[in-house]
Design an enzyme around this catalytic site. Structure first.
Site, mmCIF file in Angstrom:
data_model
loop_
_atom_site.group_PDB
_atom_site.id
_atom_site.type_symbol
_atom_site.label_atom_id
_atom_site.label_comp_id
_atom_site.label_asym_id
_atom_site.label_seq_id
_atom_site.Cartn_x
_atom_site.Cartn_y
_atom_site.Cartn_z
ATOM 1 N N CYS A 1 13.328 5.706 -3.447
ATOM 2 C CA CYS A 1 14.665 6.234 -3.244
ATOM 3 C C CYS A 1 14.694 7.246 -2.109
ATOM 4 C CB CYS A 1 15.206 6.802 -4.538
ATOM 5 S SG CYS A 1 15.415 5.485 -5.724
ATOM 6 N N GLU A 2 14.285 6.801 -0.971
ATOM 7 C CA GLU A 2 14.290 7.509 0.287
ATOM 8 C C GLU A 2 14.088 6.395 1.297
ATOM 9 O OE1 GLU A 2 11.631 11.328 0.515
ATOM 10 O OE2 GLU A 2 12.209 10.825 -1.504
ATOM 11 N N ARG B 1 1.334 4.954 5.747
ATOM 12 C CA ARG B 1 1.025 5.090 7.175
ATOM 13 C C ARG B 1 2.180 4.780 8.126
ATOM 14 N NH1 ARG B 1 -2.648 2.365 9.557
ATOM 15 N NH2 ARG B 1 -3.716 4.058 10.610
ATOM 16 N N GLY C 1 -13.316 8.105 15.994
ATOM 17 C CA GLY C 1 -12.219 7.923 16.932
ATOM 18 C C GLY C 1 -12.136 6.490 17.421
ATOM 19 N N TYR D 1 -7.120 4.398 4.878
ATOM 20 C CA TYR D 1 -6.027 5.354 4.675
ATOM 21 C C TYR D 1 -4.800 4.712 4.044
ATOM 22 C CZ TYR D 1 -9.167 7.686 7.844
ATOM 23 O OH TYR D 1 -10.287 8.196 8.420
ATOM 24 N N TYR E 1 2.780 8.243 10.130
ATOM 25 C CA TYR E 1 2.493 8.337 11.550
ATOM 26 C C TYR E 1 2.740 7.054 12.338
ATOM 27 C CZ TYR E 1 -2.227 8.137 9.317
ATOM 28 O OH TYR E 1 -3.306 7.897 8.514
ATOM 29 N N GLU F 1 -19.522 8.858 12.608
ATOM 30 C CA GLU F 1 -18.933 8.842 11.268
ATOM 31 C C GLU F 1 -17.614 8.084 11.274
ATOM 32 O OE1 GLU F 1 -19.245 13.069 11.060
ATOM 33 O OE2 GLU F 1 -17.230 13.299 11.894
ATOM 34 N N PRO F 2 -17.691 6.771 11.432
ATOM 35 C CA PRO F 2 -16.469 5.974 11.474
ATOM 36 C C PRO F 2 -15.894 5.700 10.084
ATOM 37 C CG PRO F 2 -18.397 4.589 11.830
ATOM 38 C CD PRO F 2 -18.906 5.965 11.584
ATOM 39 N N GLY F 3 -14.581 5.757 10.011
ATOM 40 C CA GLY F 3 -13.907 5.360 8.777
ATOM 41 C C GLY F 3 -13.149 4.075 9.046
HETATM 42 C C1 PLP Z 1 -11.385 11.386 9.188
HETATM 43 C C2 PLP Z 1 -12.644 11.724 9.809
HETATM 44 C C3 PLP Z 1 -13.447 10.713 10.353
HETATM 45 C C4 PLP Z 1 -13.061 9.252 10.394
HETATM 46 O O1 PLP Z 1 -12.093 8.974 11.343
HETATM 47 P P1 PLP Z 1 -11.682 7.453 11.621
HETATM 48 O O2 PLP Z 1 -10.624 7.533 12.645
HETATM 49 O O3 PLP Z 1 -11.203 6.865 10.353
HETATM 50 O O4 PLP Z 1 -12.881 6.739 12.090
HETATM 51 C C5 PLP Z 1 -14.661 11.096 10.876
HETATM 52 N N1 PLP Z 1 -15.057 12.380 10.865
HETATM 53 C C6 PLP Z 1 -14.309 13.373 10.353
HETATM 54 C C7 PLP Z 1 -14.815 14.759 10.347
HETATM 55 C C8 PLP Z 1 -13.073 13.082 9.817
HETATM 56 O O5 PLP Z 1 -12.321 14.070 9.325
#
Ligand code: PLP
Length: 410
Positions: free
Chosen positions: A338-339, A308, A228, A366, A312, A269-271
């Protein structure tokens, strides 16, 4: 990316040169920026307690990026069995992979058991099936939904009351009943309240609820606070203050562990936080089109490659890397699909000529991972800048890729 001698660079290499060498549309990633973000977050906690970061790989799954995170000592957060397999292929050990699926079948969970990875269960039905099948032979983690509302966008906020994610914190008595009846071992508790949590305060409230629940599970090894973390998209945006979070949550976690009587591992668990600002998306302007109300810059890409903004409403800064000085004008930047596919309205940029290369920022998370072949376009190539060198890490697709799995019967 810094402006040096009027030229934009990524990891010390000129963007214009990269665009010429690999052509557009193109994704470019800066390995060093990923390492910086990883260290920043890790250091914010490691002074206080044992912390483990599991890179949420759905953000960007190129195998070289996975290897890079593996080398840094990161674990891997996966949401599908395919991501588990990718992680294994990239060299992650089973115990460094956590599998957090939503609404998958028991069959897929069995496959994850076969791989020996950590399994995070997010509904009562599967928890019960798992307990009946595996009893105490395979410890699992439980995903709790603390019902805190995080962030502004409903599509990426997953912790609220109507969310499909996690087991409601109000259903914990039921969880305990299933665990006791089947003699299960719960090794971890987890929450993930969604992307773009603005402030540390909200996060701490959720964490407090999770820790309160954790007291009642006696065999924990770790508590996973999900992700988050917010990253800035515009010059004045704020990002999550990870130092402050590290201070406050770190202290709270230590005192929890003292009461609990065991040093647990704190996990995240950061993405997005790890890869978003390391990524750049380059596209060429095919057409500059003056209409009665605006000037459109039409690109050699669309929402098939970067969805993206349309999906959103996310904001990506766009700069003209072919013209870095002189007059600025207002543009509406659109794609070739074409949209209606608009990347940004009313963007002030140095005057655009047809053939100019535009660069989208925050294109690491993403972006490629959500790309498709819509309109039968090839997905872009990907380049990684690592220690001052550029590497092609995914080839641009060809006609063969488009027809690969089609079966010609007529
Ligand atoms: C997508 C996801 C994340 C990563 O979220 P970010 O906003 O990219 O940091 C972490 N944990 C779970 C379970 C997710 O589905």
């Amino acid at each position: 990316m810094e402006l040096q001698e009027n030229e934009y660079q990524i990891g010390g290499i000129s963007i214009n040169e990269i665009a010429q060498k690999y052509e557009t549309p193109l994704y470019v990633y800066d390995a060093e920026q990923m390492q910086l973000q990883y260290s920043k977050l890790h250091n914010a906690f490691s002074k206080k307690c044992t912390v483990k970061l599991n890179y949420a790989c759905k953000a960007l799954t190129n195998i070289n990026v996975l290897r890079l995170f593996n080398k840094m000592g990161s674990g891997l957060d996966t949401v599908s069995i395919q991501e588990v397999w990718l992680g294994k292929q990239a060299g992650f050990e089973a115990q460094d992979i956590i599998y957090t699926p939503n609404c998958v079948s028991m069959e897929e969970i069995d496959l994850a058991v076969n791989e020996g990875v950590k399994i995070n269960i997010d509904n009562l039905s599967i928890l019960e099936q798992f307990g009946i099948k595996y009893g105490n032979s395979y410890p699992v983690c439980v995903r709790v939904n603390p019902h805190i509302l995080a962030g502004g966008n409903h599509n990426i906020s997953v912790g609220h009351i109507d969310s499909k994610f996690g087991i409601s914190i109000y259903q914990l008595p039921h969880v305990h009943r299933i665990v006791e009846t089947n003699n299960m071992t719960i090794e971890g508790l987890h929450m993930h309240t969604g992307s773009d949590i603005l402030d540390v305060e909200v996060f701490l409230n959720g964490a407090e609820l999770l820790l309160d629940a954790a007291k009642d599970f006696k065999e924990l090894d770790y508590v996973d606070f999900g992700s988050g973390f917010k990253v800035p998209y515009k010059p004045n945006d704020i990002s999550t203050d990870v130092e402050s979070l590290g201070e406050q949550l770190g202290d709270r976690f230590i005192s929890f562990c003292e009461d609990y009587g065991k040093d647990l591992m704190l996990m995240f668990e950061p993405g997005k936080f790890l890869v978003s600002d390391a990524g750049y998306f380059l596209a060429t302007v095919n057409v500059v089109k003056q209409t009665t109300s605006t000037v459109f810059a039409g690109l050699d890409t669309g929402f098939n490659h970067l969805i993206r903004p349309m999906f959103y409403d996310s904001h990506h800064e766009i700069v003209n890397v072919s013209n870095t000085s002189g007059k600025e004008r207002i543009y509406t930047v659109v794609g070739y699909i074409c949209e209606t596919d608009c990347f940004g309205w009313n963007r002030r940029m140095h005057e655009i000529s047809e053939g100019d290369v535009l660069c989208f920022k925050n294109a690491g998370a993403y972006c490629f991972s959500m790309a498709s072949n819509y309109n039968s376009r090839f997905r872009p190539a990907e380049v990684l800048i690592h220690e001052g060198k550029d590497y092609l890490i995914r080839e641009r697709e060809t006609m063969e890729d488009l027809t690969r799995n089609q079966v010609e019967v007529l």
